[in-house]
Structures are given as structure tokens and as C-alpha cells.
Design an enzyme around this catalytic site. Structure first.
Site, short mmCIF file in Angstrom:
data_model
loop_
_atom_site.label_atom_id
_atom_site.label_comp_id
_atom_site.label_asym_id
_atom_site.label_seq_id
_atom_site.Cartn_x
_atom_site.Cartn_y
_atom_site.Cartn_z
CE LYS A 9 -3.62 -2.38 2.65
NZ LYS A 9 -4.45 -2.15 3.83
CE1 TYR A 49 -9.15 -2.70 1.18
CE2 TYR A 49 -8.43 -0.69 -0.14
CZ TYR A 49 -8.11 -1.97 0.71
OH TYR A 49 -6.69 -2.15 1.05
CG PHE A 57 -12.31 1.05 8.10
CD1 PHE A 57 -11.86 0.66 6.93
CD2 PHE A 57 -13.06 0.24 9.16
CE1 PHE A 57 -12.33 -0.63 6.60
CE2 PHE A 57 -13.15 -0.98 8.88
CZ PHE A 57 -12.86 -1.54 7.73
NE ARG A 85 -6.21 -13.76 5.59
CZ ARG A 85 -6.63 -12.44 5.48
NH1 ARG A 85 -6.31 -11.67 4.24
NH2 ARG A 85 -7.12 -12.13 6.53
CB THR A 91 -5.99 -6.14 10.51
OG1 THR A 91 -6.86 -7.07 9.52
CG2 THR A 91 -6.52 -4.71 10.00
NE ARG A 102 -1.33 -6.16 7.46
CZ ARG A 102 -2.47 -6.69 7.12
NH1 ARG A 102 -3.22 -7.55 7.61
NH2 ARG A 102 -3.08 -6.26 5.87
CG ASN A 112 -2.95 -2.67 7.27
OD1 ASN A 112 -2.70 -2.40 5.95
ND2 ASN A 112 -3.88 -3.61 7.55
CG HIS A 115 -5.27 -6.21 0.24
ND1 HIS A 115 -6.41 -6.52 0.87
CD2 HIS A 115 -5.60 -7.05 -1.00
CE1 HIS A 115 -7.41 -7.22 0.23
NE2 HIS A 115 -6.71 -7.82 -0.80
CD GLU A 126 -9.06 -9.60 -3.30
OE1 GLU A 126 -9.55 -9.19 -2.14
OE2 GLU A 126 -7.56 -9.88 -2.84
#
Ligand code: CMP
Length: 149
Positions: A9, A49, A57, A85, A91, A102, A112, A115, A126
Site C-alpha cells: 500500500k 474495497y 473507515f 496471510r 490487520t 505488520r 498496515n 493487502h 481480485e
């Protein structure tokens, strides 16, 4: 073999963590299938999203993800969804396990860094949203013979 959409990100790009993040996935043994450095349009951000629309948020998240470039990638491997993951962590940085990206580089929820797709079905949706078929490279890492059963 599963595939996961991974985004570094805007915070990860701005903080110079693209290389660190790619290295984590490479060392884990995953295979890079596609990669592009891009500015995200509000349209793409809202589609990506859509599941979070209406949450407190959401608007801040759209603003954040379109505020600077992202590095969009596809990583493949056995159980790639779980593997990615696990390497990324929970998160919120303060809840992520030590050693995860993270935990090691983030503290809160919005900033964070990454994604990562949360299921095989969502990953395929996606990937189709972010990449054209011809941008997905078919190849095999030589390490796979020594890592994949
Ligand atoms: P991601 O895995 O991309 O999925 C949704 C994103 O929303 C999440 O990472 C965070 O960047 C962001 N997010 C989730 N929860 C919150 C929150 N409570 N406040 C701000 N941003 C959040």
C-alpha cells in the site's frame, strides 16, 4: 497451487519497504506471478474495497489507497492464501505475531502496509480486477523442486 493478490500500500511504498516485503515472500518460497507499480484510481479502489462500503473507515481507506502509488503483485504457491496471510500478520500491527511484516513494521489498522487476499475465491476475483490475463507470467522457480512436495 493457490494464488494471492498482494498490494504494498501507499505507506509501504512511501516508507521504502517494497524490497523488504518482496524479500519476505521470496524467502518464504512463494513464486511471483505478476507485479505492477501503479497509481490506483478511485474507481478501482471502490471496487476492490466494496465489501467495506458503509464502514466507518471506508472513505478514509479509499483516500489512503489512492494517495500514492501501490505495488500490486500476485504470489503463487501451495496454500498461498494462508502462507501469505501468515507472513503478513493480523490487520493491526500491535496484534500481529512477532516476525510478521505488520508486527515488524506497523502499529495500527489503516497504515498496515499490505493487502492480501483472504480466500481462494476472493483472490481470483481480485486478481481479475487488478491484472489482465496476459500480465500473469507462467514460470517455475528452480527452488520449487526442493520445496514443493
Ligand atoms: P486490508 O487487508 O487491505 O483490508 C481492509 C483495510 O481497511 C485494512 O487492510 C486496513 O488498511 C483498513 N482497516 C481495517 N480496519 C480499520 C480500522 N478500524 N480503521 C482504519 N482502517 C482500517
Amino acid at each position: 497451487m493457490e494464488r494471492s493478490l498482494v498490494l504494498v500500500k501507499p505507506d509501504g511504498v512511501q516508507r521504502g519497504l517494497i524490497g523488504e516485503i518482496i524479500t519476505r515472500f521470496e524467502h518464504r518460497g512463494l513464486r511471483l506471478v505478476a507485479c505492477k507499480f501503479m497509481q490506483v484510481s478511485p474507481e478501482l479502489a471502490r471496487k476492490h474495497y466494496a465489501v467495506h462500503e458503509g464502514k466507518s473507515f471506508y472513505e478514509g481507506l479509499i483516500q489512503f489507497i489512492t494517495s500514492a502509488p501501490v505495488m500490486a503483485m500476485v504470489w503463487a504457491g501451495p496454500d498461498a492464501i494462508s502462507a501469505v496471510r501468515q507472513t503478513v500478520g493480523k490487520t493491526r500491527g500491535t496484534e500481529a505475531a512477532p516476525g510478521t511484516i505488520r508486527h515488524d513494521f506497523a502499529l495500527q489498522a489503516r497504515y498496515n502496509l499490505i493487502h492480501a487476499s483472504d480466500s481462494v475465491e476472493n483472490a481470483e476475483t481480485e486478481i481479475a480486477l487488478w491484472f489482465k490475463q496476459e500480465e500473469l507470467v507462467e514460470w517455475k522457480r528452480c527452488t520449487e523442486d526442493w520445496m514443493y512436495e
